[in-house]
Design an enzyme around this catalytic site. Structure first.
Site, PDB file in Angstrom:
ATOM      1  N   TYR A 128       1.490  14.818 -19.646  1.00  0.00           N
ATOM      2  CA  TYR A 128       1.799  13.842 -20.686  1.00  0.00           C
ATOM      3  C   TYR A 128       3.205  14.070 -21.225  1.00  0.00           C
ATOM      4  CZ  TYR A 128       1.003  17.253 -24.457  1.00  0.00           C
ATOM      5  OH  TYR A 128       1.082  18.342 -25.294  1.00  0.00           O
ATOM      6  N   CYS A 129       3.747  13.002 -21.779  1.00  0.00           N
ATOM      7  CA  CYS A 129       5.070  13.036 -22.408  1.00  0.00           C
ATOM      8  C   CYS A 129       4.951  12.249 -23.708  1.00  0.00           C
ATOM      9  CB  CYS A 129       6.135  12.469 -21.466  1.00  0.00           C
ATOM     10  SG  CYS A 129       5.852  10.733 -21.008  1.00  0.00           S
ATOM     11  N   GLY A 130       6.017  11.620 -24.128  1.00  0.00           N
ATOM     12  CA  GLY A 130       5.969  10.857 -25.368  1.00  0.00           C
ATOM     13  C   GLY A 130       5.160   9.582 -25.266  1.00  0.00           C
TER      14      GLY A 130
END
Length: 143
Positions: free
Chosen positions: A101-103
């Site tokens: 996951y990221c932003g």
């Protein structure tokens, strides 16, 4: 999980401060291309899997400064910029179930595509990312 959802209509998103952030058309094209080859799951699906105590490894691919402001409980941090260099040392099992996951799900889609090219076979990008997780008021860890 879904494969191939495009993000061209998501050109304006919010950055970590909540301000509008536009992604360039070229960036959106390469994200769309990566998404055509990877598995994705939305935030509620990942939360359900965690609540069911599925054995998944959460990998936060955001920058160090983003990680320092908070992250998903139990996640490990390998930022996108060094992922390909460090992943085999950190997670040598190429069949381990990884959720990246990221932003918002853009960088994690690119990261998932890269890991698949490196031979990782069980990689999912969390569509919605950190912003989606916190919008749902799901638990977070802060250093």
């Amino acid at each position: 999980m879904q494969r191939g959802r495009t993000c061209a209509t998501l050109a304006t998103i919010r950055d970590f401060s909540g301000l509008p952030m536009k992604h360039s058309p070229g960036f959106l094209r390469i994200v769309d291309d990566a998404r055509s080859r990877i598995q994705q799951a939305d935030v509620p699906e990942i939360k359900r899997r965690l609540d069911a105590r599925e054995k998944i490894i959460l990998v936060d691919v955001r920058e160090e400064s983003e990680w320092a402001r908070g992250h998903l409980p139990g996640a490990i941090h390998i930022s996108r910029g060094i992922l390909e260099r460090d992943i085999e040392q950190a997670l040598p099992d190429k069949h381990a179930p990884l959720v990246l996951y990221c932003g918002g799900g853009f960088r994690s889609a690119l990261a998932a595509d890269s890991l698949q090219k490196m031979g990782y076979t069980n990689v999912v990008s969390m569509d919605g990312g950190w912003r989606g997780w916190t919008a749902e008021s799901f638990p977070v860890e802060k250093p």
